[in-house]
Design a protein around this motif. Sequence first.
Motif, PDB file in Angstrom:
ATOM      1  N   ASP A  57      27.810  25.520   7.236  1.00 21.02           N
ATOM      2  CA  ASP A  57      28.358  24.488   6.328  1.00 21.02           C
ATOM      3  C   ASP A  57      27.297  23.398   6.252  1.00 21.02           C
ATOM      4  O   ASP A  57      27.214  22.570   7.159  1.00 21.02           O
ATOM      5  CB  ASP A  57      29.681  23.947   6.899  1.00 21.02           C
ATOM      6  CG  ASP A  57      30.216  22.767   6.091  1.00 21.02           C
ATOM      7  OD1 ASP A  57      29.684  22.490   5.015  1.00 21.02           O
ATOM      8  OD2 ASP A  57      31.171  22.129   6.562  1.00 21.02           O
ATOM      9  N   ASP A  58      26.418  23.354   5.272  1.00 19.88           N
ATOM     10  CA  ASP A  58      26.584  24.102   4.050  1.00 19.88           C
ATOM     11  C   ASP A  58      25.292  24.832   3.708  1.00 19.88           C
ATOM     12  O   ASP A  58      25.007  25.087   2.559  1.00 19.88           O
ATOM     13  CB  ASP A  58      27.015  23.116   2.964  1.00 19.88           C
ATOM     14  CG  ASP A  58      27.322  23.764   1.635  1.00 19.88           C
ATOM     15  OD1 ASP A  58      27.825  24.877   1.639  1.00 19.88           O
ATOM     16  OD2 ASP A  58      27.010  23.149   0.602  1.00 19.88           O
ATOM     17  N   ASP A  63      30.058  24.938  -1.770  1.00 17.50           N
ATOM     18  CA  ASP A  63      30.376  24.542  -0.397  1.00 17.50           C
ATOM     19  C   ASP A  63      31.318  25.573   0.206  1.00 17.50           C
ATOM     20  O   ASP A  63      31.988  26.315  -0.510  1.00 17.50           O
ATOM     21  CB  ASP A  63      31.020  23.146  -0.378  1.00 17.50           C
ATOM     22  CG  ASP A  63      30.755  22.411   0.937  1.00 17.50           C
ATOM     23  OD1 ASP A  63      30.415  23.064   1.943  1.00 17.50           O
ATOM     24  OD2 ASP A  63      30.903  21.165   0.950  1.00 17.50           O
ATOM     25  N   VAL A  64      31.369  25.568   1.519  1.00 11.98           N
ATOM     26  CA  VAL A  64      32.199  26.547   2.217  1.00 11.98           C
ATOM     27  C   VAL A  64      33.652  26.071   2.269  1.00 11.98           C
ATOM     28  O   VAL A  64      33.938  24.897   2.066  1.00 11.98           O
ATOM     29  CB  VAL A  64      31.678  26.770   3.646  1.00 11.98           C
ATOM     30  CG1 VAL A  64      30.259  27.317   3.608  1.00 11.98           C
ATOM     31  CG2 VAL A  64      31.735  25.494   4.467  1.00 11.98           C
ATOM     32  N   GLU A  78      26.829  14.594   3.023  1.00 13.91           N
ATOM     33  CA  GLU A  78      28.168  15.031   2.606  1.00 13.91           C
ATOM     34  C   GLU A  78      29.158  14.907   3.755  1.00 13.91           C
ATOM     35  O   GLU A  78      30.319  14.568   3.554  1.00 13.91           O
ATOM     36  CB  GLU A  78      28.110  16.476   2.101  1.00 13.91           C
ATOM     37  CG  GLU A  78      29.371  16.930   1.367  1.00 13.91           C
ATOM     38  CD  GLU A  78      30.507  17.414   2.276  1.00 13.91           C
ATOM     39  OE1 GLU A  78      31.658  17.461   1.820  1.00 13.91           O
ATOM     40  OE2 GLU A  78      30.240  17.744   3.452  1.00 13.91           O
ATOM     41  N   GLU A  79      28.680  15.186   4.952  1.00 10.82           N
ATOM     42  CA  GLU A  79      29.582  15.198   6.107  1.00 10.82           C
ATOM     43  C   GLU A  79      30.109  13.811   6.467  1.00 10.82           C
ATOM     44  O   GLU A  79      31.032  13.686   7.273  1.00 10.82           O
ATOM     45  CB  GLU A  79      28.900  15.833   7.318  1.00 10.82           C
ATOM     46  CG  GLU A  79      28.542  17.314   7.137  1.00 10.82           C
ATOM     47  CD  GLU A  79      29.759  18.217   6.953  1.00 10.82           C
ATOM     48  OE1 GLU A  79      30.896  17.727   7.053  1.00 10.82           O
ATOM     49  OE2 GLU A  79      29.563  19.418   6.684  1.00 10.82           O
ATOM     50  N   HIS A 126      25.057  20.912   0.126  1.00 13.10           N
ATOM     51  CA  HIS A 126      24.580  19.845   1.028  1.00 13.10           C
ATOM     52  C   HIS A 126      23.820  20.393   2.224  1.00 13.10           C
ATOM     53  O   HIS A 126      24.140  21.476   2.742  1.00 13.10           O
ATOM     54  CB  HIS A 126      25.712  18.900   1.437  1.00 13.10           C
ATOM     55  CG  HIS A 126      26.795  19.493   2.290  1.00 13.10           C
ATOM     56  ND1 HIS A 126      26.754  19.452   3.661  1.00 13.10           N
ATOM     57  CD2 HIS A 126      27.952  20.125   1.967  1.00 13.10           C
ATOM     58  CE1 HIS A 126      27.853  20.017   4.150  1.00 13.10           C
ATOM     59  NE2 HIS A 126      28.598  20.453   3.144  1.00 13.10           N
TER      60      HIS A 126
HETATM   61 MN    MN Z   1      30.535  21.413   3.420  1.00 14.67          MN
END
Ligand code: MN
Length: 467
Positions: free
Chosen positions: A269-270, A344-345, A299-300, A109
């Motif tokens: 991120d990310d 992703d992290v 995404e967030e 993302h």
């Molecule tokens: Mn993320």
Amino acid sequence: MEEKKSPNEKLQEKFSLDKKSSWLSFDAAEKKKVFAFAEGYKKFIGISKTERLCIANVIKELIKDGFKDIDKLTKVDSGDKIYKNVKDKAVLAAVIGRNMKKWQLIGSHVDSPRLDLKPLPVYEDSGLGMIKTHYYGGVKKYHWVNTPLALHGVAFTKEGKKVFVSIGEKDDEPKFIIPDLLPHLAKNQMERKAPKIVEGEELNILVANIPVDDDKIKEQVKFTVLKYLYETYGLIEEDFACAELELVPANRPMDIGFDKSLLAAYGQDDKVCVYASLKALLELKNPKNTAVGMFVDKEEIGSMGDTGAASLILQNFAHDYVCLTRLSLGVNQLLEVSNAVSADVTAGMNPNYKDVHDSSNASYLGKGVSIEKYGGGGGKYSTHDASAEYMAYIRGILDKEKISWQTGELGKIDIGGGGTIAMFLSKYGMNCLDAGPCILGMHSPCEVVSKADVYSAYLFYKAFFNE
Ligand code: MN
Ligand code: MN
């Protein structure tokens, strides 16, 4: 003299897990590659702080490498490279494989927590020009005070002209700031609970101080602000309602530590996974299956919206792909047999806050790409729980390519949780798991990764695409 190992010691070596720092496994040449990769990443993330900037840079790289806009094509074949731009905020890109009927997909993302401007943001108070914001994503609001900020985004004039705004990245450009309360007068503030130490409505930024010298004008500093915006960008107050303007930390990506082994930057991120998976995609030559890179927004805030992973953008892209490749295959059939990685992290073990982790099921900086079977929270809610079969398949790739990797959970059970796009990929029936570097200070204005893990993630993404 080397001591002889006992039979039990030998047995223990065979069946016990002992993950060592990946720094120890790199020879001099590999170490050089790790640092070189981090330099490229540093450049990319420094100019990709917002979702629009990031997507523009992704597309620039794709075009440079010969990827063609899918909307301008009538047919594609093995070896072709294509991309689809979704409203300048998401991109899907593919290198068509020898077998076109299966995808190896990596999704990441491009959005990160930040401060957005409110629809009508400009006001004056106490002789200062101010701008109101509304935070985006999961932030600790107190991080954002006293942090120099840059402003990016787009706005439209009444005549329909699109205006690009970018202030605060260059040394000689002004920055913006939210001044915190001095400790001397913070007795009441310090009694507030942490989420309310700085409240959403207190995230107002300073933008001017010189009033217009004219008694006929009521709010003389606000006048200065609006005049600047009008003369510089042609924007009037109402145009803010037709704008997406975002404040992000003005800091530059930087090396951390005596050994420069760590890297700090805003938005890792990310974007760390965006960069690592993009690089892997760009380096592919004639892959077995079609390799798809998916770079999505939102995404967030739960992946919702027209540019997020929960929308139909992947399905729509698959539809275009099936038409252009002239495959006699339904979109559902294609997606169902495909393999995916949600890049992703995850949280790294922070020596200052060890109690939030189960130390034997946590990720550590420098121990390689973190492979997570599931995320979510509580009793594994709101996640995709990868199958044992798929975990075994992924481990096979990691072992074959001798890539440093580790596994674990985000944190202790019932202490919190977090989602990724994994469940929005697996809903099509495709295999999926989460994989990316672990990170310290996640969602803060300055997140930290180990360069070794960034490199391991890149190696894994490349090996996965090549499967
Ligand atoms: Mn993320
Ligand atoms: Mn996040």
